[in-house]
Motif scaffolding. Structure first.
Motif, PDB file in Angstrom:
ATOM      1  N   ILE A 125      -9.443   7.333   0.009  1.00  0.00           N
ATOM      2  CA  ILE A 125      -8.410   6.357  -0.342  1.00  0.00           C
ATOM      3  C   ILE A 125      -8.722   4.991   0.263  1.00  0.00           C
ATOM      4  O   ILE A 125      -8.900   4.005  -0.452  1.00  0.00           O
ATOM      5  CB  ILE A 125      -7.010   6.804   0.135  1.00  0.00           C
ATOM      6  CG1 ILE A 125      -6.679   8.196  -0.374  1.00  0.00           C
ATOM      7  CG2 ILE A 125      -5.956   5.794  -0.273  1.00  0.00           C
ATOM      8  CD1 ILE A 125      -6.346   8.294  -1.823  1.00  0.00           C
ATOM      9  N   HIS A 152       0.782   6.757  -6.706  1.00  0.00           N
ATOM     10  CA  HIS A 152      -0.462   7.359  -7.194  1.00  0.00           C
ATOM     11  C   HIS A 152      -0.813   8.683  -6.542  1.00  0.00           C
ATOM     12  O   HIS A 152      -1.440   9.531  -7.157  1.00  0.00           O
ATOM     13  CB  HIS A 152      -1.635   6.395  -6.990  1.00  0.00           C
ATOM     14  CG  HIS A 152      -1.645   5.282  -7.978  1.00  0.00           C
ATOM     15  ND1 HIS A 152      -2.242   5.388  -9.203  1.00  0.00           N
ATOM     16  CD2 HIS A 152      -1.109   4.052  -7.929  1.00  0.00           C
ATOM     17  CE1 HIS A 152      -2.080   4.262  -9.869  1.00  0.00           C
ATOM     18  NE2 HIS A 152      -1.398   3.431  -9.116  1.00  0.00           N
ATOM     19  N   CYS A 153      -0.487   8.842  -5.279  1.00  0.00           N
ATOM     20  CA  CYS A 153      -1.032   9.989  -4.550  1.00  0.00           C
ATOM     21  C   CYS A 153       0.014  10.952  -4.014  1.00  0.00           C
ATOM     22  O   CYS A 153      -0.231  11.665  -3.066  1.00  0.00           O
ATOM     23  CB  CYS A 153      -1.915   9.507  -3.408  1.00  0.00           C
ATOM     24  SG  CYS A 153      -3.367   8.662  -3.987  1.00  0.00           S
ATOM     25  N   THR A 154       1.197  10.926  -4.588  1.00  0.00           N
ATOM     26  CA  THR A 154       2.166  11.929  -4.171  1.00  0.00           C
ATOM     27  C   THR A 154       2.706  12.596  -5.431  1.00  0.00           C
ATOM     28  O   THR A 154       2.457  12.132  -6.540  1.00  0.00           O
ATOM     29  CB  THR A 154       3.361  11.311  -3.420  1.00  0.00           C
ATOM     30  OG1 THR A 154       4.063  10.455  -4.323  1.00  0.00           O
ATOM     31  CG2 THR A 154       2.911  10.518  -2.215  1.00  0.00           C
ATOM     32  N   PHE A 204       0.822  -1.204   0.000  1.00  0.00           N
ATOM     33  CA  PHE A 204       0.000   0.000   0.000  1.00  0.00           C
ATOM     34  C   PHE A 204       0.863   1.264   0.000  1.00  0.00           C
ATOM     35  O   PHE A 204       0.621   2.206  -0.751  1.00  0.00           O
ATOM     36  CB  PHE A 204      -0.939   0.009   1.207  1.00  0.00           C
ATOM     37  CG  PHE A 204      -1.716   1.293   1.323  1.00  0.00           C
ATOM     38  CD1 PHE A 204      -2.806   1.522   0.511  1.00  0.00           C
ATOM     39  CD2 PHE A 204      -1.321   2.279   2.216  1.00  0.00           C
ATOM     40  CE1 PHE A 204      -3.505   2.710   0.589  1.00  0.00           C
ATOM     41  CE2 PHE A 204      -2.008   3.473   2.302  1.00  0.00           C
ATOM     42  CZ  PHE A 204      -3.110   3.690   1.495  1.00  0.00           C
ATOM     43  N   LYS A 232      -9.409  10.348  -8.304  1.00  0.00           N
ATOM     44  CA  LYS A 232      -8.709  11.208  -7.349  1.00  0.00           C
ATOM     45  C   LYS A 232      -9.332  12.588  -7.224  1.00  0.00           C
ATOM     46  O   LYS A 232      -8.972  13.369  -6.352  1.00  0.00           O
ATOM     47  CB  LYS A 232      -7.237  11.305  -7.730  1.00  0.00           C
ATOM     48  CG  LYS A 232      -6.511  10.021  -7.438  1.00  0.00           C
ATOM     49  CD  LYS A 232      -5.154   9.951  -8.097  1.00  0.00           C
ATOM     50  CE  LYS A 232      -4.730   8.516  -8.275  1.00  0.00           C
ATOM     51  NZ  LYS A 232      -5.341   7.901  -9.469  1.00  0.00           N
ATOM     52  N   TYR A 276       0.632   3.918  -2.888  1.00  0.00           N
ATOM     53  CA  TYR A 276       0.223   5.273  -2.530  1.00  0.00           C
ATOM     54  C   TYR A 276       1.276   6.285  -2.987  1.00  0.00           C
ATOM     55  O   TYR A 276       0.941   7.346  -3.515  1.00  0.00           O
ATOM     56  CB  TYR A 276       0.016   5.374  -1.008  1.00  0.00           C
ATOM     57  CG  TYR A 276      -0.539   6.705  -0.568  1.00  0.00           C
ATOM     58  CD1 TYR A 276      -1.916   6.909  -0.529  1.00  0.00           C
ATOM     59  CD2 TYR A 276       0.299   7.758  -0.199  1.00  0.00           C
ATOM     60  CE1 TYR A 276      -2.436   8.133  -0.140  1.00  0.00           C
ATOM     61  CE2 TYR A 276      -0.215   8.979   0.186  1.00  0.00           C
ATOM     62  CZ  TYR A 276      -1.580   9.166   0.230  1.00  0.00           C
ATOM     63  OH  TYR A 276      -2.101  10.370   0.596  1.00  0.00           O
ATOM     64  N   SER A 277       2.545   5.920  -2.801  1.00  0.00           N
ATOM     65  CA  SER A 277       3.612   6.825  -3.218  1.00  0.00           C
ATOM     66  C   SER A 277       3.538   7.080  -4.715  1.00  0.00           C
ATOM     67  O   SER A 277       3.809   8.181  -5.184  1.00  0.00           O
ATOM     68  CB  SER A 277       4.985   6.225  -2.904  1.00  0.00           C
ATOM     69  OG  SER A 277       5.030   5.797  -1.575  1.00  0.00           O
ATOM     70  N   PHE A 314      -8.464  11.020   4.009  1.00  0.00           N
ATOM     71  CA  PHE A 314      -7.720   9.814   3.651  1.00  0.00           C
ATOM     72  C   PHE A 314      -8.614   8.572   3.749  1.00  0.00           C
ATOM     73  O   PHE A 314      -8.640   7.729   2.859  1.00  0.00           O
ATOM     74  CB  PHE A 314      -6.514   9.689   4.589  1.00  0.00           C
ATOM     75  CG  PHE A 314      -5.678   8.473   4.362  1.00  0.00           C
ATOM     76  CD1 PHE A 314      -4.805   8.401   3.274  1.00  0.00           C
ATOM     77  CD2 PHE A 314      -5.747   7.398   5.237  1.00  0.00           C
ATOM     78  CE1 PHE A 314      -4.029   7.276   3.056  1.00  0.00           C
ATOM     79  CE2 PHE A 314      -4.962   6.267   5.022  1.00  0.00           C
ATOM     80  CZ  PHE A 314      -4.112   6.220   3.937  1.00  0.00           C
ATOM     81  N   PHE A 318      -5.824   1.230  -7.474  1.00  0.00           N
ATOM     82  CA  PHE A 318      -5.624   2.679  -7.408  1.00  0.00           C
ATOM     83  C   PHE A 318      -5.986   3.329  -8.742  1.00  0.00           C
ATOM     84  O   PHE A 318      -6.490   4.453  -8.785  1.00  0.00           O
ATOM     85  CB  PHE A 318      -4.164   3.012  -7.076  1.00  0.00           C
ATOM     86  CG  PHE A 318      -3.973   3.534  -5.683  1.00  0.00           C
ATOM     87  CD1 PHE A 318      -4.543   4.740  -5.307  1.00  0.00           C
ATOM     88  CD2 PHE A 318      -3.214   2.833  -4.763  1.00  0.00           C
ATOM     89  CE1 PHE A 318      -4.362   5.222  -4.018  1.00  0.00           C
ATOM     90  CE2 PHE A 318      -3.028   3.302  -3.478  1.00  0.00           C
ATOM     91  CZ  PHE A 318      -3.613   4.505  -3.101  1.00  0.00           C
TER      92      PHE A 318
END
Lengths: 268, 531
Positions: B182, B78-80, B71, B161, B75-76, B178, B156
């Motif tokens: 997410i 897709h979401c950063t 995860f 988003k 997450y790194s 979050f 993801f």
């Protein structure tokens, strides 16, 4: 309107009348088509008109031979085609989404059928179809690079090259926008005239049907609501459904145009 | 068309259904006819129950950790707003362990964390006892992190988003935002990743074979019972059935969890607000995970090029040359290549054909291939291997390449089949009718239109089959003979003689071969996509 003219002059060459007798079809016990009968002559354009779910596409597929009938018969010329499989009927269709092959360019799509039916069209004839549909500048393009109208014309050319006895078109105009729509409409009319090709069109748009075809079969819930020429349908709707579904829509359109341009244009 | 379908069905009846039925019968077979007494015997045995419990414990622990790490990585990505090339690098690096047999992981761990290990040396002391629980845990995490990551990563891709922004605009705090945008949409995927990681760990054989030590788990027990000093096929059959049960259960759970995933109508590509702490935190965490993973494998690329790791660290090509000069080992490598090549050729054919018949024909029983794919997805490689052993032991198939290839084709069937199905069902349904109207037979349309439009998928299927048959050990460990030995099973053999340099050189060979195949297939795929 000049419908009927072609019936007399060329019926001998291309196989004559298409007659449907008492056609019925059920899917999973639900009646989709009920007792459909009509006939059209060579070179005529006929529209199958009705709202979605009325059974018009099923009827088109029955004529094509993609789906079998439950009862009734399909006669073309002197031949009973009811049990003849699709590929032996000699009809052809342009699907609503064109079903062009994306691995081949426009030209290879057009000549796809020639490998199987050698000699059905000469090189020169193929070129004539291409010229007629004004496709020369697009022949080397991949399918993804073509616009909607160009795709439609490539699909028409691919079908015409195999010289079908009847041309079937499933919603040929629904995916196209305004100006292109009118130009493809004229193209379809001139194909029918030029090649004396009986053409059956599925549409849900009354204006399209009435301005494009020689005869119109209006279907409501699997039954014939009305069959006749555009003039006959306008002057004698004869039927509550036709009144509501066809005439009303056209009247609203006329009113809209009248509101925009004034009376003179509405009648022009 | 119908003939092709019948052939496919016969293949699966002969090499999936029949062996499994035999397995079940053998598990019930006793001197007094069929009864449950074999099960009762296993139940009473302390060893077996202990091993099963160990398996559950260590697999569950590994699955939790792999899911969390997976995860964090997803997450790194897709979401950063971490620098894009770093994301690309993370994504590729995380996949590298998939190119190696699991048995190699164990040896890499030993050479990294053992008494004389590379990382032990660097840190100056032993971190923990690696044989047993710790080693297994570590191996399982390495093994299951890539698939767990992939599953979450794909999910993801289906999360819109835009809702992160919407949630912020509505005044949600960090935690609430979050959770709602997410975690909640990904609940199914996270659960799925856990279950998948659990099943994979529970049924893997390579890792216990290398670092299991004296810590018994169900896979090592099964191997003992079947190929140990006193083979007991009936008891083996019982254990295999017992291994099958959690797998069946897990796959059922996986299907259920999939339904919990959100499916947004439309995925909008949206720029995320920048957030320096978030980006730095996740950037570091993700890099640590991936570097940690790679550092364990580093020893594999170092040790075989040293005279005598870790005592004499001077560079040498001696070990590599020895392996290349040894007819025995190069023969084994050639066998592996053969098996992988045949598996990928015929496997792709079978999986593509099954999907084709399922999706693009109106054959009456076409759904049968879906059932087959569900079963092959459920049956662990070891179980399938034992079933083959029981059914074909007396037949002429025993000890042939044919049986190994067939086992791989069936064992690995599900993923390539689903790849093909997915791509075929997206194609225009009118192509076949159009082809027929233009004079084609069905096969001709498939050849002229459908196949050319699925080249990319076929390449993907081919590389999946190839890479996995190069690395699989659990499926074939019961089926290899002296002359059909492949690299993965040979490594198990070399372990007995403590020939670790050979093990690493062979592993490198597998790794490089797989890398080459992967790069070629991806490259060809990309070239097709550009056109």
């Amino acid at each position: 309107m000049t419908y009927g003219f072609y019936t007399e002059s060329v019926s001998k060459e291309v196989g004559g009348l298409l007659k449907l007798h008492n056609i019925s079809k059920q899917f999973d016990g639900k009646t989709v088509l009920n007792d459909i009968s009509f006939e059209i002559g060579t070179g005529e354009i006929m529209s199958l008109l009705g709202p979605s779910g009325s059974g018009k596409t099923t009827l088109l597929h029955l004529i094509l031979g993609l789906t079998g009938v439950d009862s009734g018969s399909i006669i073309f010329g002197n031949e009973d085609l009811t049990r003849v499989p699709m590929r032996k009927r000699g009809f052809n269709i342009v699907f609503q989404d064109y079903a062009l092959f994306p691995n081949l360019n426009a030209y290879d799509n057009i000549i796809y059928g020639l490998r199987n039916k050698k000699g059905v069209a000469s090189k020169q004839e193929v070129q004539e179809y291409i010229d007629f549909l004004e496709l020369t500048p697009h022949l080397n393009k991949r399918i993804g690079e073509l616009s909607g109208g160009q795709k439609q014309r490539v699909a028409l050319a691919r079908t015409l090259v195999t010289k079908p006895k009847i041309l079937l078109l499933d919603e040929p105009l629904s995916a196209l926008d305004g100006v292109i729509k009118e130009s493809i409409k004229q193209r379809i009319q001139s194909i029918a005239r030029e090649f004396k090709l009986t053409t059956i069109i599925v549409t849900h748009d009354p204006e399209e049907a009435l301005t494009l075809s020689d005869k119109i079969l209006i279907i409501d819930q699997g039954k014939i609501a009305r069959f006749g020429t555009p003039q006959e349908i306008i002057s004698q709707p004869d039927n509550d459904f036709v009144e509501r579904f066809i005439i009303k829509q056209l009247q609203i359109k006329r009113q809209n145009i009248y509101n925009l341009f004034g009376e003179m244009y509405a009648h022009a | 068309m119908r003939v092709a379908f019948i052939l496919v069905l016969l293949l699966f009846i002969g090499f999936l259904f029949l062996p499994l039925i035999i397995l079940l019968l053998r598990s019930l077979e006793t001197d007094q006819g069929l009864s449950l007494s074999n099960y009762a015997a296993v139940w009473k045995e302390q060893d077996m129950l202990g091993a099963a419990w160990n398996s559950i414990k260590v697999s569950a622990a590994a699955a939790v950790i792999a899911t969390v790490l997976g995860f964090i990585l997803a997450y790194s990505i897709h979401c950063t707003r971490i620098f894009r090339p770093i994301k690309g690098g993370l994504r590729i690096a995380i996949m590298l362990p998939m190119l190696l047999p699991t048995i190699t992981y164990g040896f890499a761990i030993m050479y990294s964390f053992g008494n004389q290990g590379l990382i032990t040396k660097l840190l100056g002391r032993n971190l923990f006892e690696i044989y047993g629980f710790n080693g297994l845990l570590m191996g399982y995490i390495i093994y299951t992190l890539p698939p767990a990551f992939l599953l979450i990563h794909n999910a993801f891709g289906y999360v819109d988003k835009k809702f992160i922004i919407v949630s912020r605009l509505m005044g949600d705090g960090t935690l609430r935002s979050f959770t709602n945008t997410i975690l909640r949409p990904l609940v199914g995927a996270l659960g799925g990743a856990f279950v998948l990681a659990f099943i994979l760990s529970f049924t893997d054989f390579g890792i216990p074979a290398s670092v299991g030590g004296t810590y018994p788990v169900i896979a090592s027990q099964l191997y003992q019972v079947m190929l140990g000093s006193i083979p007991d096929f009936n008891q083996g059959a019982v254990i295999a059935v017992l291994m099958l049960v959690p797998a069946v259960f897990g796959i059922g759970l996986l299907h259920y969890l999939e339904k919990l995933n959100f499916h947004y109508d439309k995925i909008t590509d949206i720029e995320l607000p920048s957030h320096r702490i978030r980006d730095a935190g996740f950037g570091i965490a993700a890099s640590v995970i991936v570097l940690g993973l790679l550092s364990i494998f580093a020893v594999m690329f170092i040790a075989p090029f040293m005279n005598s790791f870790p005592y004499d660290t001077s560079f040498t090509l001696k070990h590599v040359n020895d392996v290349l000069a040894s007819g025995d080992l190069t023969g084994v490598y050639r066998n592996s290549l053969w098996v992988a090549l045949l598996t990928s050729l015929f496997g792709t054919l079978v999986a593509y054909g099954s999907a084709l018949l399922n999706v693009r024909t109106k054959l009456r029983a076409r759904r049968a291939t879906d059932i087959v794919s569900m079963i092959t997805n459920t049956v662990p490689g070891m179980v399938l291997g034992i079933s083959y052993l029981l059914l074909f032991n007396g037949s002429s198939l025993k000890g042939t390449f044919t049986i190994i290839v067939l086992c791989n084709i069936v064992h690995l069937f599900t993923t390539p089949y689903l790849m093909a199905k997915n791509s075929l069902s997206k194609m225009n349904p009118s192509w076949e009718t159009t082809g027929e109207l233009l004079g084609d037979s069905w096969f001709k349309t498939v050849y002229r239109v459908v196949l050319p439009n699925s080249v990319s998928t076929v390449l993907e299927m081919f590389s999946y089959y190839f890479i996995n048959s190069m690395v699989t050990i659990s499926g074939i460990i019961f089926l290899v003979s002296a002359h059909t030995s492949v690299v993965a099973s040979k490594i198990k053999e070399l372990q007995h003689f403590a020939k670790f340099n050979e093990i690493f050189v062979l592993s490198l060979l597998i790794f490089l071969t797989n890398l080459v195949v992967k790069v070629i297939c991806d490259g060809m795929q990309r070239r097709r996509a550009v056109h």
